[in-house]
Design an enzyme around this catalytic site. Structure first.
Site, PDB file in Angstrom:
ATOM      1  N   GLU A  60      36.629  43.687  47.862  1.00  0.00           N
ATOM      2  CA  GLU A  60      35.215  43.535  47.539  1.00  0.00           C
ATOM      3  C   GLU A  60      34.692  42.177  48.000  1.00  0.00           C
ATOM      4  O   GLU A  60      33.627  42.079  48.620  1.00  0.00           O
ATOM      5  CB  GLU A  60      34.974  43.666  46.030  1.00  0.00           C
ATOM      6  CG  GLU A  60      35.522  44.927  45.418  1.00  0.00           C
ATOM      7  CD  GLU A  60      36.938  44.772  44.867  1.00  0.00           C
ATOM      8  OE1 GLU A  60      37.860  44.333  45.603  1.00  0.00           O
ATOM      9  OE2 GLU A  60      37.140  45.119  43.689  1.00  0.00           O
ATOM     10  N   CYS A 120      37.993  43.759  39.817  1.00  0.00           N
ATOM     11  CA  CYS A 120      38.469  42.841  38.787  1.00  0.00           C
ATOM     12  C   CYS A 120      37.296  41.971  38.319  1.00  0.00           C
ATOM     13  O   CYS A 120      36.213  41.993  38.896  1.00  0.00           O
ATOM     14  CB  CYS A 120      39.602  41.966  39.331  1.00  0.00           C
ATOM     15  SG  CYS A 120      39.055  40.711  40.523  1.00  0.00           S
TER      16      CYS A 120
END
Length: 159
Positions: free
Chosen positions: A79, A103
């Site tokens: 990401e 996360c």
């Protein structure tokens, strides 16, 4: 008449995310991400790996041991790589397709970059502190997240 068995947008972008993840050299977890604008145009992609200039031959891929001898101190998640790989300006209002739920650290970058929707495939860390924190931040910041609904279609690519 037009074909009716073409792949849908979610299938297309999750497929691209999974394909990007196949670039990862991580022996345990390969994650890919794809950022898409409101017109379904791909803006950026990423996968988990070491930063540019940090050789995957010189840095550890281990999961266990002290922090400096594991991958966790060095790997950039898919990401964040997708966000950092984008060279076109703002990501405000975009969607992120990712093969593993972000996360808490990636959630911060997603929120700060202006991404408004996260579509994820796996949530294998559901209920862990980092996962709970990511969802709490997404909820507070108004970032929508939803699980990808697989269609069961198998796509084969010969390379």
């Amino acid at each position: 008449m037009k074909r009716e068995d073409y792949i849908r947008w979610d299938e297309y972008f999750m497929g691209i995310s999974k394909l990007a993840g196949m670039r990862s050299k991580d022996p345990n977890t390969q994650v890919g991400a794809c950022i898409v604008d409101k017109d379904n145009k791909i803006m950026s992609m990423g996968y988990n790996g070491f930063p540019i200039g940090c050789s995957d031959e010189d840095f550890p891929w281990d999961r266990d041991g002290d922090m400096l001898h594991t991958k966790y101190a060095y790997v950039t998640h898919s990401e964040l790589n997708a966000i950092l790989n984008y060279r076109g300006g703002s990501l405000q209002g975009t969607k992120l397709y990712v093969s593993l739920f972000p996360c808490n650290e990636c959630a911060k970058a997603i929120i700060q970059s202006g991404i408004k929707t996260v579509i994820y495939d796996s949530d294998k860390y559901d209920g862990t502190p980092g996962n709970i924190a990511a969802k709490k931040m997404f909820d507070a910041a108004g970032v929508e997240y939803r699980k990808y609904s697989p269609t069961g279609r198998t796509i084969t690519i010969e390379v």
